[in-house]
Scaffold this active site. Sequence first.
Site, PDB file in Angstrom:
ATOM      1  N   ARG A 116       4.195   2.330  -2.451  1.00 51.39           N
ATOM      2  CA  ARG A 116       4.414   2.845  -3.805  1.00 51.39           C
ATOM      3  C   ARG A 116       4.714   1.674  -4.710  1.00 51.39           C
ATOM      4  O   ARG A 116       5.467   0.751  -4.337  1.00 51.39           O
ATOM      5  CB  ARG A 116       5.593   3.825  -3.849  1.00 51.39           C
ATOM      6  CG  ARG A 116       5.283   5.215  -3.293  1.00 51.39           C
ATOM      7  CD  ARG A 116       4.288   5.998  -4.168  1.00 51.39           C
ATOM      8  NE  ARG A 116       3.990   7.310  -3.627  1.00 51.39           N
ATOM      9  CZ  ARG A 116       2.987   7.584  -2.773  1.00 51.39           C
ATOM     10  NH1 ARG A 116       2.178   6.619  -2.373  1.00 51.39           N
ATOM     11  NH2 ARG A 116       2.783   8.812  -2.356  1.00 51.39           N
TER      12      ARG A 116
ATOM     13  N   HIS B   2      -4.992   2.608  -5.823  1.00 48.05           N
ATOM     14  CA  HIS B   2      -4.422   3.646  -4.950  1.00 48.05           C
ATOM     15  C   HIS B   2      -5.524   4.305  -4.117  1.00 48.05           C
ATOM     16  O   HIS B   2      -5.689   5.529  -4.123  1.00 48.05           O
ATOM     17  CB  HIS B   2      -3.667   4.690  -5.791  1.00 48.05           C
ATOM     18  CG  HIS B   2      -2.537   5.325  -5.037  1.00 48.05           C
ATOM     19  ND1 HIS B   2      -1.294   5.491  -5.558  1.00 48.05           N
ATOM     20  CD2 HIS B   2      -2.478   5.849  -3.785  1.00 48.05           C
ATOM     21  CE1 HIS B   2      -0.510   6.092  -4.667  1.00 48.05           C
ATOM     22  NE2 HIS B   2      -1.205   6.315  -3.583  1.00 48.05           N
ATOM     23  N   GLN B   3      -6.246   3.463  -3.408  1.00 46.95           N
ATOM     24  CA  GLN B   3      -7.426   3.942  -2.687  1.00 46.95           C
ATOM     25  C   GLN B   3      -7.210   3.922  -1.173  1.00 46.95           C
ATOM     26  O   GLN B   3      -8.089   4.338  -0.412  1.00 46.95           O
ATOM     27  CB  GLN B   3      -8.641   3.100  -3.140  1.00 46.95           C
ATOM     28  CG  GLN B   3      -9.391   2.375  -2.106  1.00 46.95           C
ATOM     29  CD  GLN B   3     -10.505   1.501  -2.631  1.00 46.95           C
ATOM     30  OE1 GLN B   3     -10.491   1.002  -3.757  1.00 46.95           O
ATOM     31  NE2 GLN B   3     -11.494   1.269  -1.807  1.00 46.95           N
ATOM     32  N   ALA B   4      -6.011   3.501  -0.735  1.00 46.83           N
ATOM     33  CA  ALA B   4      -5.810   3.307   0.708  1.00 46.83           C
ATOM     34  C   ALA B   4      -6.051   4.580   1.515  1.00 46.83           C
ATOM     35  O   ALA B   4      -6.500   4.525   2.652  1.00 46.83           O
ATOM     36  CB  ALA B   4      -4.400   2.773   0.968  1.00 46.83           C
TER      37      ALA B   4
ATOM     38  N   THR C 171       0.860  -1.194   0.000  1.00 48.71           N
ATOM     39  CA  THR C 171       0.000   0.000   0.000  1.00 48.71           C
ATOM     40  C   THR C 171       0.893   1.241   0.000  1.00 48.71           C
ATOM     41  O   THR C 171       0.449   2.320   0.356  1.00 48.71           O
ATOM     42  CB  THR C 171      -0.912   0.045   1.238  1.00 48.71           C
ATOM     43  OG1 THR C 171      -0.095  -0.055   2.415  1.00 48.71           O
ATOM     44  CG2 THR C 171      -1.953  -1.049   1.236  1.00 48.71           C
TER      45      THR C 171
END
Length: 345
Positions: free
Chosen positions: A231, A292-294, A229
């Site tokens: 890069r 990329h929703q964390a 989570t």
Amino acid sequence: MIKTAFYDAKEYDKPSFEHYGNPHDMQFRFLETKLNEDTVDLAKGCDAVCVFVNDTVNAAVIDRLYQHGVKIIALRSAGYNNVDVHAAFGKIHVVHVPAYSPYAVAEHAIALLLTSVRRIHKAYNRTREFNFSLNGLTGFDFHGKTVGVIGTGKIGRIFIDICRGFGMNVIAYDLYPAKDSDIEYVSLDELFGRSDIVSLHCPLTAETRHLIDASAIEKMKKGVVIVNTSRGGLIDAEALLEGIKARKVGAACLDVYEEEADIFFEDRSGHILNDDLLSRLISMPNVIVTSHQAFLTEEALNNIAETTVSNILSYFSNSGICDNELCYRCGHIEQCKKERKQRCF
Ligand code: NAI
């Protein structure tokens, strides 16, 4: 009035930025496009630009912004690997949001892990079609398993606390181990060799690029679950795919992907995906990808907007000092932040 060109704007960004910016007479030029050499001129006439993780803020873009009189680049993210801070030094000040909700990211990592290990994504699809079979849904207990955490900063440490709540054994690797902590630090090789789950929470730097490559995977336990989570560039995705095909990697939970810039955050459902590697990964039954929703919680969005507005305002205030400035002067960005008593340049 402070004018800000707001690149890569999404519907969910606007309400919080208008809420925190309007009372201070800030005007946002919301632009759907990402910042790069082709779009940089859209910032003409603005005092600030506000950018996100997939905007390209290289030397050429920075020079052009400087020519346009832009004074400050405000990242609405914690990570700043997409900004050439060397090139910005002496020209344009760069600020970021060091923490907006480390809980959001740590909790998403856990959500991905639980979904993957307990096959929730598969069960969800099955029961919607009245398929109540349990075949293929066997998971494993978290309790008693060893999780290797790489990067024990704000997010990593919250992730560790949650894992301990499950009764997991935690081992960790960090270039700068936390002092006065009860975390068991080990070498990277030992972490790879002992972990049932490996979770990445360190920044992407020249040093950490492809930290998880073929040789790292080789050292891992058979069936290891890899969670990223942080890069995308931390993982060599080709090597990950090979590890999955060889049945070495048991599952992968990916919120980030190295080549995500032109894909993630957009609705590509009606299009052919021009990325064979990502297509292969997504097609694997033991890979879960979120785009990329964390970070995406109400709390985080509000904190991001509040801090970004305050970062920009502090630059235009009398002292001009912003605690969240990223400056390359001392060669150690994070340390420089802690010691700042005056403007960086
Ligand atoms: P942090 O700065 O609090 O912690 C990073 C940790 O990594 C520090 O303890 C640092 O010493 C360590 N580190 C630095 N270089 C290292 C190396 N070479 N090897 C091992 N450890 C190293 O950062 P935070 O807030 O915990 O965020 C971690 C990362 O999460 C960010 O860099 C960012 O890339 C990512 N992130 C992802 C989000 C998402 O939505 N998926 C949202 C926010 C952050």
